[in-house]
Design an enzyme around this catalytic site. Sequence first.
Site, short mmCIF file in Angstrom:
data_model
loop_
_atom_site.label_atom_id
_atom_site.label_comp_id
_atom_site.label_asym_id
_atom_site.label_seq_id
_atom_site.Cartn_x
_atom_site.Cartn_y
_atom_site.Cartn_z
CG ASN A 290 91.63 77.99 93.36
OD1 ASN A 290 92.36 79.10 93.66
ND2 ASN A 290 91.84 76.94 93.23
CD GLU B 99 93.77 73.52 95.16
OE1 GLU B 99 94.90 72.77 95.14
OE2 GLU B 99 93.21 73.39 93.90
CD GLU C 290 85.14 81.01 89.17
OE1 GLU C 290 85.97 80.63 90.04
OE2 GLU C 290 85.17 80.62 87.66
CB CYS D 130 83.64 74.93 86.44
SG CYS D 130 82.81 75.01 88.51
N1 THU Z 1 88.27 76.07 90.57
C1 THU Z 1 87.72 77.44 90.58
O1 THU Z 1 88.61 77.97 91.10
N2 THU Z 1 86.91 78.15 89.68
C2 THU Z 1 86.36 77.02 88.54
O2 THU Z 1 85.21 78.32 87.45
C3 THU Z 1 86.91 76.00 87.64
C4 THU Z 1 88.41 75.71 89.09
C5 THU Z 1 89.50 75.62 91.44
C6 THU Z 1 89.55 74.76 91.71
C7 THU Z 1 90.31 74.08 92.18
O3 THU Z 1 90.72 74.92 93.50
C8 THU Z 1 91.71 74.13 90.58
O4 THU Z 1 90.32 75.32 90.02
C9 THU Z 1 91.44 73.28 90.03
O5 THU Z 1 90.55 72.86 89.57
#
Ligand code: THU
Length: 130
Positions: free
Chosen positions: A42, A44, A55, A89
């Site tokens: 991820n 941010e 993902e 998610c």
């Molecule tokens: N996040 C993911 O990388 N994958 C998911 O399926 C759900 C959330 C990340 C996004 C964000 O950087 C952190 O988790 C908190 O939401």
Amino acid sequence: MSTSELVDGARKAAERAYAPYSGFRVGSVGVADDGSQYTGSNVENGAYGSAICAEGTAISQAVSSGARKISTVAVACIDADSVDNAYPCGNCRQLMNEFGVEKVIVTAGSGEVREHTFEELFPHGFKLET
Ligand code: THU
């Protein structure tokens, strides 16, 4: 590629996450139908809504490298203890649906590993006929 190797890859990818705002590091490995593997973490942003999921990063790596079918996605959240807090998610599930994902492997800090068919996680998903 075994489940434990994919889990290791996803955990290593999570170590490379850029998650200074949530402190929630996620890593992923996508396996294309030819066996090639693509990792992602991820990423941010100070504008919180611009965060990119692990993902999504892995799938984007795969697709932009030429893959169009991704058979398996492994995801590891190293800052969640319970695997229950580590599932992809809804947006990521829709993305997986587009590229024909069949199996999803989920793990978290506790080390528990779960395997699901994609159909279990996203039944009756929307896909535009092309
Ligand atoms: N996040 C993911 O990388 N994958 C998911 O399926 C759900 C959330 C990340 C996004 C964000 O950087 C952190 O988790 C908190 O939401």
